[in-house]
Design a protein around this motif. Structure first.
Motif, PDB file in Angstrom:
ATOM      1  N   ASP A   1       0.825  -1.217   0.000  1.00  0.00           N
ATOM      2  CA  ASP A   1       0.000   0.000   0.000  1.00  0.00           C
ATOM      3  C   ASP A   1       0.856   1.263   0.000  1.00  0.00           C
ATOM      4  OD1 ASP A   1      -2.519  -0.882  -0.406  1.00  0.00           O
ATOM      5  OD2 ASP A   1      -3.198  -0.721   1.660  1.00  0.00           O
TER       6      ASP A   1
ATOM      7  N   GLY B   1       5.870   7.723   8.498  1.00  0.00           N
ATOM      8  CA  GLY B   1       5.798   6.336   8.067  1.00  0.00           C
ATOM      9  C   GLY B   1       5.749   5.352   9.206  1.00  0.00           C
TER      10      GLY B   1
ATOM     11  N   SER C   1      -4.682  10.938   2.670  1.00  0.00           N
ATOM     12  CA  SER C   1      -3.232  11.081   2.759  1.00  0.00           C
ATOM     13  C   SER C   1      -2.822  12.544   2.902  1.00  0.00           C
ATOM     14  CB  SER C   1      -2.569  10.495   1.517  1.00  0.00           C
ATOM     15  OG  SER C   1      -1.207  10.841   1.459  1.00  0.00           O
TER      16      SER C   1
ATOM     17  N   SER D   1       1.450  -3.655   6.055  1.00  0.00           N
ATOM     18  CA  SER D   1       1.123  -2.426   5.335  1.00  0.00           C
ATOM     19  C   SER D   1       2.090  -1.329   5.731  1.00  0.00           C
ATOM     20  CB  SER D   1      -0.306  -1.968   5.636  1.00  0.00           C
ATOM     21  OG  SER D   1      -0.534  -0.680   5.078  1.00  0.00           O
ATOM     22  N   SER D   2       2.542  -0.580   4.744  1.00  0.00           N
ATOM     23  CA  SER D   2       3.414   0.554   5.023  1.00  0.00           C
ATOM     24  C   SER D   2       2.617   1.749   5.534  1.00  0.00           C
ATOM     25  CB  SER D   2       4.185   0.951   3.757  1.00  0.00           C
ATOM     26  OG  SER D   2       3.284   1.402   2.745  1.00  0.00           O
ATOM     27  N   GLN D   3       1.301   1.618   5.518  1.00  0.00           N
ATOM     28  CA  GLN D   3       0.425   2.702   5.980  1.00  0.00           C
ATOM     29  C   GLN D   3      -0.005   2.471   7.429  1.00  0.00           C
ATOM     30  OE1 GLN D   3      -0.128   5.300   3.594  1.00  0.00           O
ATOM     31  NE2 GLN D   3       1.462   4.024   2.692  1.00  0.00           N
ATOM     32  N   ASN D   4      -0.226   3.553   8.155  1.00  0.00           N
ATOM     33  CA  ASN D   4      -0.671   3.458   9.545  1.00  0.00           C
ATOM     34  C   ASN D   4      -2.177   3.676   9.698  1.00  0.00           C
ATOM     35  OD1 ASN D   4       1.931   2.990  10.550  1.00  0.00           O
ATOM     36  ND2 ASN D   4       2.390   5.180  10.624  1.00  0.00           N
ATOM     37  N   ASN D   5      -2.895   3.707   8.579  1.00  0.00           N
ATOM     38  CA  ASN D   5      -4.323   4.022   8.653  1.00  0.00           C
ATOM     39  C   ASN D   5      -5.227   2.872   8.218  1.00  0.00           C
ATOM     40  OD1 ASN D   5      -3.922   3.944   5.914  1.00  0.00           O
ATOM     41  ND2 ASN D   5      -4.443   6.068   5.507  1.00  0.00           N
ATOM     42  N   GLU D   6      -4.687   1.653   8.117  1.00  0.00           N
ATOM     43  CA  GLU D   6      -5.493   0.550   7.595  1.00  0.00           C
ATOM     44  C   GLU D   6      -6.693   0.212   8.478  1.00  0.00           C
ATOM     45  OE1 GLU D   6      -5.043  -0.080   4.697  1.00  0.00           O
ATOM     46  OE2 GLU D   6      -2.968  -0.422   4.125  1.00  0.00           O
TER      47      GLU D   6
ATOM     48  N   ASN E   1       2.536   4.697  -0.761  1.00  0.00           N
ATOM     49  CA  ASN E   1       1.976   5.946  -1.293  1.00  0.00           C
ATOM     50  C   ASN E   1       0.446   5.931  -1.332  1.00  0.00           C
ATOM     51  OD1 ASN E   1       4.623   7.013  -1.869  1.00  0.00           O
ATOM     52  ND2 ASN E   1       4.680   5.663  -3.647  1.00  0.00           N
ATOM     53  N   GLY E   2      -0.142   5.168  -0.408  1.00  0.00           N
ATOM     54  CA  GLY E   2      -1.598   5.144  -0.312  1.00  0.00           C
ATOM     55  C   GLY E   2      -2.283   4.520  -1.509  1.00  0.00           C
TER      56      GLY E   2
ATOM     57  N   SER F   1      -3.718   9.327  11.937  1.00  0.00           N
ATOM     58  CA  SER F   1      -3.553   8.622  10.665  1.00  0.00           C
ATOM     59  C   SER F   1      -4.924   8.368  10.066  1.00  0.00           C
ATOM     60  CB  SER F   1      -2.800   7.300  10.881  1.00  0.00           C
ATOM     61  OG  SER F   1      -1.510   7.529  11.379  1.00  0.00           O
TER      62      SER F   1
END
Length: 448
Positions: free
Chosen positions: A86, A324, A405, A113-118, A88-89, A401
């Motif tokens: 994921d 990140g 984005s 996931s590289s995102q903290n908002n999953e 760059n969103g 988060s």
């Protein structure tokens, strides 16, 4: 016309049958039937099959972690799948889970996931399993850095585990600072004064970079700018006109104007070609040490030191930003929760990976201690990395988060104006409007 109505018991029986059929249809759409599932650990579980293949999704950077687990646990049948994490969103995971929910199959057991908002969507989608209701012991969860799993917590339950932290610190060129006779600044006021001094005495040298899409997460987050306060699962407070925003925007404007702060971006070809040897100071996340200085810029060893992030004079509550990190989620649909939980626990806490090989600062505190020792023993850095540990518990909690984005918003709203010579202060209202629109389009209730 006379209609013969069913008796009350008959109607009740028919209604119950219809409800049961609807429930079975709903559950089947998610991969099973109501009679098959057993509620345990806070969610309805599919029939368990010990020894079944464990499907793990990872990005390229975490591929080594999955392979190491397989090497150390040869008895586990592991299907390692590479995807973009994921980055760059991209929303790849969410899109795939929506498909799997419709078809009733395909979910991975564990996913990075590289995102903290999953969790902003994965909980409502019935994908992420709660971890604190029996799967992960409380004493294990309690050893993650303060606030590390806040991004994983929804309505009081933990639905993912943080892989690494990206708390910001002040990186600096130790030999150059000594050569120029400068002291590492401890306040933002001292930082600005040094930037002005550098512009006058050593033009071309830099005290920072404001050219990346994550600039607000480095500077404005650490300045306690209230632009992105997630107050609920679908609620956000947006205020870019407060002191935390305006003071930092003015500071950045001064340093951009006198050219002691770059607007190229640390990963740009231009920066690597023309400015990599001109870095005197560089506020940035924990991973800058390896990824930027050692990796991209090829800075020689014994050059880069690290210090605490500057604070506004008189502020007794230290704050850092965050750029990140990453999270691991466990699927509610896993038919091998025992193995999935073991993998999840190992990959986030075990020293074999986190303490010795992980590229970023581990969120799990005991592993972070070992990681710091390994970094110090490498001989690359000019100072010890202890400021990273202190900063790990100082990430300002009022910047969240969300599902939208902030990096994409800044890149589309502020960066073009900055490139054209506009001031960040003048762009704050446009930034606020853009955040509000993106938040509302994602279903958030916005207060300003």
């Amino acid at each position: 016309m006379f209609v013969n109505k069913p008796s009350v018991p008959a109607r009740r029986t028919a209604l119950m049958a219809a409800c049961a059929a609807a429930m079975a249809l709903t559950v089947a759409a998610c991969g099973g039937s109501s009679s098959q599932k057993t509620t345990k650990d806070g969610f309805a579980q599919v029939p368990q099959k010990d020894g079944s293949t464990l499907t793990v999704w990872v990005d390229a950077t975490r591929m080594d972690a999955a392979k190491l687990y397989q090497q150390l646990h040869p008895e586990v049948k592991l299907d390692i799948v590479s995807y973009d994490g994921d980055a760059n969103g991209s929303n790849y995971l969410q899109t795939k889970v929506q498909l799997f929910n419709r078809t009733g199959k395909g979910w991975p057991d564990v996913v990075f996931s590289s995102q903290n908002n999953e969790t902003s969507w994965a909980v409502d989608a019935g994908f992420a399993a709660p971890l604190d209701k029996g799967l992960i012991p409380a004493d294990t969860l309690g050893q993650f850095a303060k606030g590390a799993n806040d991004v994983c917590t929804v309505n009081g339950s933990v639905y993912c585990l943080r892989n690494d932290l990206s708390q910001t610190v002040l990186w600096y060129n130790a030999p150059l600072m000594k050569q120029f006779g400068y002291q590492v600044p401890t306040t933002w006021e001292e930082y600005q004064a040094l930037g002005e001094k550098v512009a006058a005495e050593h033009p071309g040298y830099l005290v920072g970079d404001a050219g990346d899409s994550f600039t607000p997460e480095i500077y404005l987050w650490a300045s306690k700018c209230g632009a992105n306060h997630i107050t609920g699962p679908k609620a956000v407070s947006v205020n870019t006109s407060g002191d935390g925003c305006t003071k930092m925007a003015k500071l950045l404007d001064v340093l951009v104007k006198n050219k002691s702060m770059s607007i190229s971006g640390v990963f740009s070809t231009d920066f690597a070609k023309n400015e990599k040897d001109k870095v005197l100071l560089m506020p940035g996340p924990a991973w800058y040490g390896g990824a930027v200085f050692k990796g991209t810029l090829k800075t020689p060893e014994k050059t880069i030191g690290v210090a605490p992030m500057p604070q506004w004079q008189g502020d007794s509550s230290p704050a850092t930003g965050n750029v990140g990190g990453g999270t691991w989620l466990l699927s509610q649909h896993s038919a091998n929760l025992k193995a999935a939980t073991d993998f999840l626990t190992w990959v986030t806490t075990d020293n074999a990976y986190q303490g010795e090989k992980a590229p970023g600062f581990p969120a799990y505190a005991p592993a972070a201690d070992n990681w710091l020792k390994a970094q110090d023993a490498s001989g690359y850095f000019a100072t010890d990395l202890s400021p990273l540990k202190a900063a790990s518990s100082q990430v300002w909690p009022e910047w969240g988060s969300g599902q939208f984005s902030q990096e994409a918003i800044w890149a589309a709203t502020v960066k073009p104006g900055l490139t054209q010579g506009q001031t960040i202060v003048s762009l704050l209202p446009a930034w606020q409007d853009s955040i509000v629109k993106h938040a509302e389009s994602n279903g958030y209730k916005v207060s300003q």
